[in-house]
Design an enzyme around this catalytic site. Structure first.
Site, PDB file in Angstrom:
ATOM      1  N   LYS A  78       0.862  -1.184   0.000  1.00 21.56           N
ATOM      2  CA  LYS A  78       0.000   0.000   0.000  1.00 21.56           C
ATOM      3  C   LYS A  78       0.895   1.229   0.000  1.00 21.56           C
ATOM      4  O   LYS A  78       1.598   1.515   0.973  1.00 21.56           O
ATOM      5  CB  LYS A  78      -0.913  -0.001   1.227  1.00 21.56           C
ATOM      6  CG  LYS A  78      -1.905   1.159   1.257  1.00 21.56           C
ATOM      7  CD  LYS A  78      -2.841   1.025   2.447  1.00 21.56           C
ATOM      8  CE  LYS A  78      -3.854   2.144   2.491  1.00 21.56           C
ATOM      9  NZ  LYS A  78      -4.774   1.999   3.652  1.00 21.56           N
ATOM     10  N   LYS A 115      -2.086  -1.744  -3.815  1.00 21.38           N
ATOM     11  CA  LYS A 115      -2.950  -0.553  -3.802  1.00 21.38           C
ATOM     12  C   LYS A 115      -2.076   0.694  -3.882  1.00 21.38           C
ATOM     13  O   LYS A 115      -1.130   0.806  -3.093  1.00 21.38           O
ATOM     14  CB  LYS A 115      -3.776  -0.557  -2.513  1.00 21.38           C
ATOM     15  CG  LYS A 115      -4.675   0.662  -2.317  1.00 21.38           C
ATOM     16  CD  LYS A 115      -5.408   0.597  -0.978  1.00 21.38           C
ATOM     17  CE  LYS A 115      -6.291   1.829  -0.803  1.00 21.38           C
ATOM     18  NZ  LYS A 115      -6.970   1.826   0.500  1.00 21.38           N
TER      19      LYS A 115
END
Length: 324
Positions: free
Chosen positions: A194, A247
């Site tokens: 992330k 992500k």
């Protein structure tokens, strides 16, 4: 403790078997994010995310019936609390908003795969993903809180828990707590990679989760790092992650491909709020064909190696697939 390897977590019922199956883009690849709020008869469009809504729990039945009718087999629930405090305590409250939503969804549609986001940011008044002391995010003190959140979601009926906080060691701690409480069958989908991205803006507006001081660069990944992503994935798998997530998706297709090539676990990619909003706004301005951009970007994510795509376009993509 030595972790028991449990491939059966991904075989428990048809929906999860479908979403980890290697295939081209189809409805079983798609996970639809849902924002749930306290109150009654609330269906309020999110201005930063056209076509997405804040829904009260009593409005979920209609929503999940539409989702299921389209062939979408999974959702990710994000909760918006009524009150916030320094510890983000509503995140793990037995009657918290996510816990209520999970029970409601399972009451109406037991076969729908329910994933839950495990984090503190939208529940804490400071907007960060961990416990704060003297302006510093405390990694290890946060782990037990995250594990308690995951356990409360599993007790409510969640099928998959998805820690998105990026604290070191959280997968191991969550796995230990779940196993100790007889939830060894619940898979963990870890947001392993992330990045500290500018593409999260519309989500933070929707969830009220913007940091009240500083930023998240001390725990989310530097946007220029590639090798670090592989290390993060390896560590999470070692700690017990059953699935991993990259992500955002579109700016990190190279990372999706490298993770896919190196690791033998199901891989998710999150087409995040900023990616969605850019397409919507370009289409509204008459600069692009929204449907074509939707299909092309989702196809690129799948082509890069994603097995699971978390996207706000899930319903629209499912309709497009159906109409084809």
């Amino acid at each position: 403790m030595d972790l028991i390897q449990r491939p059966r977590r991904l075989r428990g019922f048809e929906a999860i078997r479908n979403i980890v199956r290697e295939t081209t883009v189809n409805t079983s690849d798609l996970i639809y994010p849902i924002f749930v709020v306290h109150g009654e008869k609330i269906k309020r469009e999110i201005s930063a995310l056209p076509g997405q809504y804040h829904l009260s729990v009593d409005m979920l039945a209609e929503e999940i019936e539409e989702i299921s009718a389209l062939g979408i087999q999974g959702i990710m629930i994000f909760g918006i609390p009524k009150t916030k405090d320094e510890a983000g305590s509503e995140a793990y409250h037995t009657n918290g908003i996510v816990q209520q939503a999970v029970k409601e969804v399972k009451k109406h549609r037991p076969s729908l795969l329910v994933m839950t986001d495990v984090c503190l940011c939208q529940y804490a008044d400071h907007g960060h993903c961990g416990i704060i002391q003297n302006g510093r995010i405390l990694n290890d003190r946060t782990l037990d809180v995250l594990a308690n959140i995951a356990l409360s979601h599993a007790e409510a009926g969640a099928d998959v828990v998805a820690p998105s906080d990026m604290m070191d060691g959280r997968v191991k701690r969550i796995r230990e707590v779940l196993d100790h409480n007889d939830f060894e069958h619940i898979p963990i989908l870890s947001y392993s990679v992330k990045y500290a991205s500018a593409f999260y803006g519309p989500f933070r507006s929707a969830a009220g989760s913007s940091p009240q001081f500083g930023d998240r660069k001390t725990y989310q990944m530097d946007t220029g790092n590639r090798r670090e992503s592989l290390r993060e994935v390896a560590l999470d798998i070692e700690e017990g992650a059953d699935m991993v997530m990259v992500k955002p998706a579109l700016a990190y297709l190279d990372i999706i491909r490298e993770v896919k090539d190196k690791f033998q676990v199901p891989l998710g990619a999150y087409q995040v709020s900023g990616e969605y909003a850019m397409i919507k706004q370009a289409a509204q301005a008459g600069l692009a064909d929204e449907t074509q951009m939707m299909v092309e970007t989702l196809t690129s994510i799948k082509r890069a190696g994603a097995d699971i795509i978390l996207t706000y376009f899930a319903k629209e993509m499912a309709k497009w697939i159906r109409d084809q």
